[in-house]
Design a protein around this motif. Sequence first.
Motif, short mmCIF file in Angstrom:
data_model
loop_
_atom_site.label_atom_id
_atom_site.label_comp_id
_atom_site.label_asym_id
_atom_site.label_seq_id
_atom_site.Cartn_x
_atom_site.Cartn_y
_atom_site.Cartn_z
N LEU A 178 5.24 -8.09 14.01
CA LEU A 178 6.58 -8.41 14.51
C LEU A 178 6.51 -9.44 15.64
O LEU A 178 7.28 -10.40 15.66
N SER A 179 5.57 -9.27 16.55
CA SER A 179 5.41 -10.24 17.64
C SER A 179 5.08 -11.62 17.10
O SER A 179 5.61 -12.63 17.58
N LYS A 233 0.87 -1.20 0.00
CA LYS A 233 0.00 0.00 0.00
C LYS A 233 0.90 1.24 0.00
O LYS A 233 1.11 1.88 1.04
N PRO A 234 1.44 1.60 -1.17
CA PRO A 234 2.44 2.69 -1.25
C PRO A 234 1.96 4.05 -0.75
O PRO A 234 2.77 4.86 -0.30
N THR A 235 0.67 4.32 -0.81
CA THR A 235 0.18 5.64 -0.42
C THR A 235 -0.07 5.78 1.08
O THR A 235 -0.32 6.88 1.56
N ALA A 236 0.02 4.68 1.81
CA ALA A 236 -0.30 4.72 3.24
C ALA A 236 0.86 5.23 4.08
O ALA A 236 2.03 4.95 3.79
N GLU A 237 0.52 5.99 5.10
CA GLU A 237 1.49 6.40 6.11
C GLU A 237 1.49 5.30 7.18
O GLU A 237 0.47 5.06 7.83
N ILE A 238 2.63 4.63 7.35
CA ILE A 238 2.68 3.48 8.24
C ILE A 238 3.81 3.63 9.23
O ILE A 238 4.95 3.93 8.85
N ASN A 239 3.49 3.43 10.52
CA ASN A 239 4.51 3.32 11.56
C ASN A 239 4.20 2.08 12.37
O ASN A 239 3.25 1.36 12.06
N GLU A 240 4.95 1.82 13.42
CA GLU A 240 4.79 0.55 14.14
C GLU A 240 3.43 0.39 14.81
O GLU A 240 3.01 -0.73 15.10
N ASN A 241 2.71 1.48 15.04
CA ASN A 241 1.42 1.41 15.71
C ASN A 241 0.22 1.70 14.80
O ASN A 241 -0.90 1.86 15.29
N THR A 242 0.45 1.76 13.50
CA THR A 242 -0.64 2.02 12.57
C THR A 242 -1.66 0.88 12.63
O THR A 242 -1.29 -0.29 12.56
N GLU A 268 -5.92 -9.87 15.56
CA GLU A 268 -4.97 -9.49 16.61
C GLU A 268 -3.53 -9.56 16.11
O GLU A 268 -2.71 -8.70 16.42
N ASN A 269 -3.20 -10.60 15.34
CA ASN A 269 -1.83 -10.78 14.85
C ASN A 269 -1.44 -9.80 13.75
O ASN A 269 -0.26 -9.59 13.49
N PHE A 270 -2.45 -9.21 13.08
CA PHE A 270 -2.18 -8.30 11.97
C PHE A 270 -2.74 -6.91 12.21
O PHE A 270 -2.90 -6.13 11.28
N ALA A 271 -3.03 -6.58 13.46
CA ALA A 271 -3.62 -5.28 13.79
C ALA A 271 -2.67 -4.12 13.51
O ALA A 271 -3.09 -3.07 13.02
N THR A 272 -1.40 -4.30 13.82
CA THR A 272 -0.39 -3.26 13.64
C THR A 272 0.92 -3.91 13.19
O THR A 272 1.09 -5.12 13.36
N PRO A 273 1.85 -3.13 12.65
CA PRO A 273 3.17 -3.70 12.36
C PRO A 273 3.83 -4.30 13.60
O PRO A 273 4.51 -5.34 13.51
N ARG A 277 7.43 -14.92 17.48
CA ARG A 277 6.89 -16.15 18.09
C ARG A 277 7.08 -17.34 17.16
O ARG A 277 7.52 -18.41 17.58
N LEU A 278 6.81 -17.16 15.88
CA LEU A 278 6.96 -18.24 14.91
C LEU A 278 8.43 -18.64 14.75
O LEU A 278 8.74 -19.83 14.59
N GLU A 279 9.33 -17.68 14.80
CA GLU A 279 10.76 -17.98 14.71
C GLU A 279 11.21 -18.80 15.92
O GLU A 279 12.02 -19.72 15.80
#
Length: 76
Positions: free
Chosen positions: A66-67, A12-21, A57-62, A71-73
Amino acid sequence: MERIIEILKEIKPTAEINENTALIDEKIIDSLAMINLVGTLSDEFDVDITARDITPENFATPAAILSLIERLEDED
């Protein structure tokens, strides 16, 4: 975290994204984008993201993604 945000910006190139988006609430990722995202994350981080892992829950924010990746790793 930086790579996850880069992947999301590729989707989504037009989105402003940070770790809490709020990715779902702000409609940055939809069902089609989710398929692309899961495949890219699986390849990039060499993890197996199963259907049970694909929850709001797993895809709510960046940060949540990461969590999930960490966990999967750890499970490998």
